[in-house]
Design an enzyme around this catalytic site. Structure first.
Site, mmCIF file in Angstrom:
data_model
loop_
_atom_site.group_PDB
_atom_site.id
_atom_site.type_symbol
_atom_site.label_atom_id
_atom_site.label_comp_id
_atom_site.label_asym_id
_atom_site.label_seq_id
_atom_site.Cartn_x
_atom_site.Cartn_y
_atom_site.Cartn_z
ATOM 1 N N ARG A 199 0.902 -1.080 0.228
ATOM 2 C CA ARG A 199 -0.127 0.025 0.057
ATOM 3 C C ARG A 199 0.607 1.274 0.181
ATOM 4 N NH1 ARG A 199 -5.433 -1.080 4.039
ATOM 5 N NH2 ARG A 199 -6.255 -2.585 3.052
ATOM 6 N N ASN A 206 2.016 -5.994 -2.437
ATOM 7 C CA ASN A 206 0.570 -6.428 -2.086
ATOM 8 C C ASN A 206 -0.239 -4.990 -2.043
ATOM 9 O OD1 ASN A 206 -1.828 -7.968 -0.819
ATOM 10 N ND2 ASN A 206 -1.461 -6.351 0.786
ATOM 11 N N GLU A 207 -1.190 -5.049 -3.237
ATOM 12 C CA GLU A 207 -2.160 -3.747 -2.966
ATOM 13 C C GLU A 207 -1.425 -2.604 -3.334
ATOM 14 O OE1 GLU A 207 -4.345 -3.728 0.738
ATOM 15 O OE2 GLU A 207 -5.505 -5.583 0.006
ATOM 16 N N ASN A 208 -0.404 -2.985 -4.407
ATOM 17 C CA ASN A 208 0.142 -1.722 -4.751
ATOM 18 C C ASN A 208 -0.277 -0.682 -5.546
ATOM 19 O OD1 ASN A 208 2.490 -4.264 -4.798
ATOM 20 N ND2 ASN A 208 3.073 -2.491 -3.702
#
Length: 811
Positions: free
Chosen positions: A380, A416-418
């Protein structure tokens, strides 16, 4: 890679020691290191600040991570001890080996800073040799400290945008020495790394091991050296030995070690070979024992996952480093219990979210037979500058090098969830793509044998080998019956697909007679991706995460549907439910347990929820049967109303008995939803019920029993709060709070908030992040539990809920 280091002289000694005891801790910063190491006389009232005694591993946020009334502490903290250092080697090296510490760390010997490290999850070592030698030359200090060496360690988990992971992440960035710390003695030349590439032949019956080593030789010692490799089979029998003599060289490469009559590693039979690597120089000998395994892994393009040439449906879950009462500071015993519980649920795959985890976890995955996706904490927030990128590169390199030899690892995760912005004014997708490509190339350069992967960043899905989109059917989007349809659509969009993260939240102990009632406004969405704001409990589109009842009943139905569908998806590589255990998070203050992500199938203390047994009924072979509702003491409805009793079992047939009377036998059919056909509709009257199931699989029989009360009285709104003792053992008293209406009828669907308090000689067992270990929590079916540790004097417990009169109980 399970590496045990034993460096020996002519007199063998244990050269690696866990430093667990005799530590002191301070949860604040100091004016300087002198305040940590200055000698202090016992009983001196001017000794400030006040330190507390702790054991390692220890987390700064052991309790405050789930404190309902304040944010968890993010800032500096100090640890100190005094070490007896007796290195047995002439000119040997003395190291402090950190298995992980969060998030920035400084190490001091007396007042000398000897090492710093940035990153909370990779291993690293501080060489304290020179600093210890310098200290020991000062006779006055040696006398003052009685021959011991003062060591101080500063850990800091302050918010920092130029660090990974982002503080926007859905988990705490813990502080402290929360993994094991070791004192290590080595000769002047020792083994730094052993890289063992276990290659399986195409026939699956033979294999080879390619070995390369890296030495630790900080003094640039020259001279002769002898390197020995010994390969042992899973029973400890020697298969081959290679010996090389020459001069000391930083890197050694060995010819292949051949293996015939190969025992392959798999989840059913995790066969582990042992590679013993030894270097001998004039300064002594150093040995490393490395566990390795042989297996063939293949993701078929637009097809399933193959292990050793056969399809294997990856039946997975996730793990965060988090536990009730200790947060990240889990002991080896706690980790072992957790991983065994996963294996007993039927797990053969795990994604370690969202950071490199303890070597103990990887060793357990090797020995238990659990395949692994492990990733770095680029999670994130967007993309930072050079300092940020350097940390990501360094942590990826460290993760791959430190866990390279583990046969359980099949995927290196890059992020993850970039696609989630927020940390920086700029959110440039092309720059994120360029850095993702760089990490992908770095991973393949360091380890060409394993795949790369990311989860939920569609604009980067073409870069990595394996992609997982966001699919939350029935929770953040749509309804769970859409699962197969939306999954197939995503599967067709990439070459190699693996679905990680699915499931939903459930408040342990909350059950529902009609879990779908509140979902009538939720329509099929044709997509199931989580979008901005979906995790919020307020506003936005109708969704189960906001409008559902958060009952264990609903989650069991959701899981049941997903698992039955997976049995009819022959193209599916596999999935990983999110996550195995409830964990704390700073971004969910309004959940039924504040600051807890409650999507686990077990609570934060490993107490099993009902959904655990749904997985077990699909994923395990050992006969089991579980009647739904072990934590549901009172059901409700009309007199003579038909109610469903469900049994989750992997047995072929099951017979149900209610108050001693058989209701007949049912055959299991995985496609007969719910409960694979093992369900009975029963007319219930007011009163007590004993329910028993007898299930058979082949010649084996298993049973399960529950008791519950059936309430037919109707209630209005809560008018009174009742508090009573229901259990006492070993000085621990368990209390139950119950909501009643103005006629004294239990309000069995009440979800109000309750706050517990205490005055006198005792303490609440709270801040645990569990449904019965929180002082501020939502009711489950109109009741809530709390325990107290009672002293010898009087103690009074109080409870309040909204505007109702407070309840008191004098113990």
């Amino acid at each position: 890679m399970a590496i045990a280091v034993l460096c020996s002289t002519s007199a063998t000694a244990q050269q690696r020691t866990r430093l667990t005891n005799q530590w002191q801790f301070l949860k604040q910063d100091l004016g300087g290191v002198w305040e940590a190491v200055r000698p202090v006389k016992e009983g001196n009232p001017e000794s400030v600040p006040l330190w507390t005694n702790v054991t390692l591993p220890h987390c700064v946020n052991a309790r405050d991570a789930v404190d309902p009334d304040e944010n968890y502490y993010q800032g500096p903290a100090w640890y100190r001890t005094q070490l007896v250092v007796k290195n047995p080697y002439p000119r040997g090296r003395t190291l402090l080996h950190f298995e992980g510490a969060g998030q920035k760390t400084e190490v001091y010997v007396y007042t000398t800073r000897v090492a710093t490290h940035v990153g909370g999850y990779d291993e690293w070592a501080a060489d304290i040799t020179e600093a210890v030698n310098a200290f020991m030359k000062q006779d006055s200090l040696v006398k003052q400290f009685k021959g011991k060496v003062p060591v101080a360690i500063r850990c800091d988990n302050s918010r920092d945008l130029e660090m990974i992971p982002s503080d926007l992440s859905d988990f705490n960035l813990y502080g402290g020495l929360y993994r094991y710390l070791n004192l290590v003695y080595t000769p002047e030349v020792s083994l730094d790394k052993v890289f063992a590439e276990a290659v399986t032949g195409k026939d699956g019956k033979s294999g080879s091991v390619n070995v390369r080593t890296r030495l630790y030789n900080p003094s640039s010692v020259n001279g002769g050296a002898e390197m020995t490799l010994q390969l042992l089979d899973p029973n400890g029998k020697e298969l081959q030995q290679i010996r090389k003599k020459g001069v000391i060289d930083n890197a050694y490469r060995f010819d292949e070690l051949k293996v015939n009559r190969l025992q392959l590693w798999s989840p059913e039979a995790p066969a582990l070979y042992t590679l013993v690597t030894t270097i001998r120089t004039a300064g002594g000998a150093c040995e490393e024992r490395t566990k390795i395994g042989f297996r063939n892994v293949e993701f078929v393009k637009h097809g399933p996952f193959l292990l050793n040439g056969k399809r294997l449906l990856l039946r997975g879950t996730h793990r965060h480093e988090d536990h009730a009462g200790v947060a990240a500071a889990m002991t080896e015993e706690m980790m072992r219990d957790e991983m065994i519980s996963m294996k007993e649920m039927g797990v053969n795959f795990i994604r370690l979210g969202h950071y490199q985890q303890s070597r103990i976890i990887l060793n357990l995955c090797d020995s238990l037979g659990i395949l692994v996706w492990e990733e770095i904490p680029w999670c994130r927030g967007g993309l930072g500058g050079d300092v940020y990128k350097d940390q990501a590169r360094r942590m990826l390199t460290n993760m791959i090098e430190q866990h390279y030899n583990h046969p359980s690892v099949i995927i290196w995760g890059l992020g993850n969830e970039n696609d989630w912005p927020g940390d920086f004014p700029e959110f440039d997708k092309e720059k994120i793509r360029q850095f993702m490509k760089e990490l992908n190339d770095l991973s393949h350069r360091l380890d060409p044998s394993r795949k790369t992967a990311i989860r939920r960043c569609d604009f980067c899905k073409d870069i990595v080998d394996v992609y997982s989109p966001s699919i939350w059917a029935g929770w953040y989007r749509g309804i769970y019956t859409e699962y197969k349809e939306v999954t197939k659509a995503e599967f067709d969009n990439v070459d190699h697909f693996l679905h990680v993260e699915w499931g939903g939240d459930s408040h342990a102990g909350r059950h529902s007679e009609n879990p779908d009632k509140s979902l009538q406004n939720i329509k099929a969405a044709g997509a199931a991706d989580e979008r901005a704001g979906d995790a919020s409990l307020y506003g936005g589109a109708a969704r189960a995460s906001k409008d559902g009842d958060w009952s264990e009943t609903y989650l069991c139905n959701l899981v049941d549907w997903h698992l039955k569908e997976q049995e009819t998806m022959p193209w599916l590589t596999g999935t990983a439910q999110w996550p195995f255990k409830d964990f704390s998070t700073p971004v969910r203050p309004d959940n039924p347990i504040p600051y807890m992500n409650q999507k686990g199938v077990v609570e934060r203390d490993l107490t099993k929820k009902e959904a655990y047994y749904v997985f077990q009924s699909y994923w395990t072979n050992k006969p089991m049967a579980h009647i739904y509702g072990h934590s549901w003491p009172v059901r409700w409805g009309n007199e003579d109303e038909e109610k469903m009793i469900k049994v989750y079992s992997n047995c072929d047939v099951a017979e149900l008995f209610v108050n001693g009377r058989s209701l007949g036998t049912k055959k299991r059919n995985s496609q007969d939803f719910p409960a694979a056909g093992l369900r009975w509709n029963v007319l219930l009257k007011k009163g007590q019920y004993e329910v028993k199931v007898v299930a058979k699989k082949g010649k084996e029989t298993v049973t399960d029993e529950i008791r519950f009360e059936y309430q037919t009285e109707k209630w209005t709104k809560p008018a009174r709060l009742e508090l009573k003792k229901i259990k006492e053992a070993g000085g621990i008293v368990t209390l139950q709070a119950q909501l009643l209406d103005d006629k004294g009828v239990r309000c069995l669907d009440a979800t109000d908030w309750i706050r517990f308090g205490l005055t006198g000689d005792g303490r609440l067992l709270d801040d645990l992040g569990t449904a019965s270990g929180s002082r501020y929590v939502q009711f489950y079916n109109g009741r809530a539990l709390i325990s107290i540790e009672k002293g010898k004097e009087r103690v009074v417990v109080n409870a309040r809920s909204g505007k109702l009169p407070m309840a008191f109980l004098d113990l």
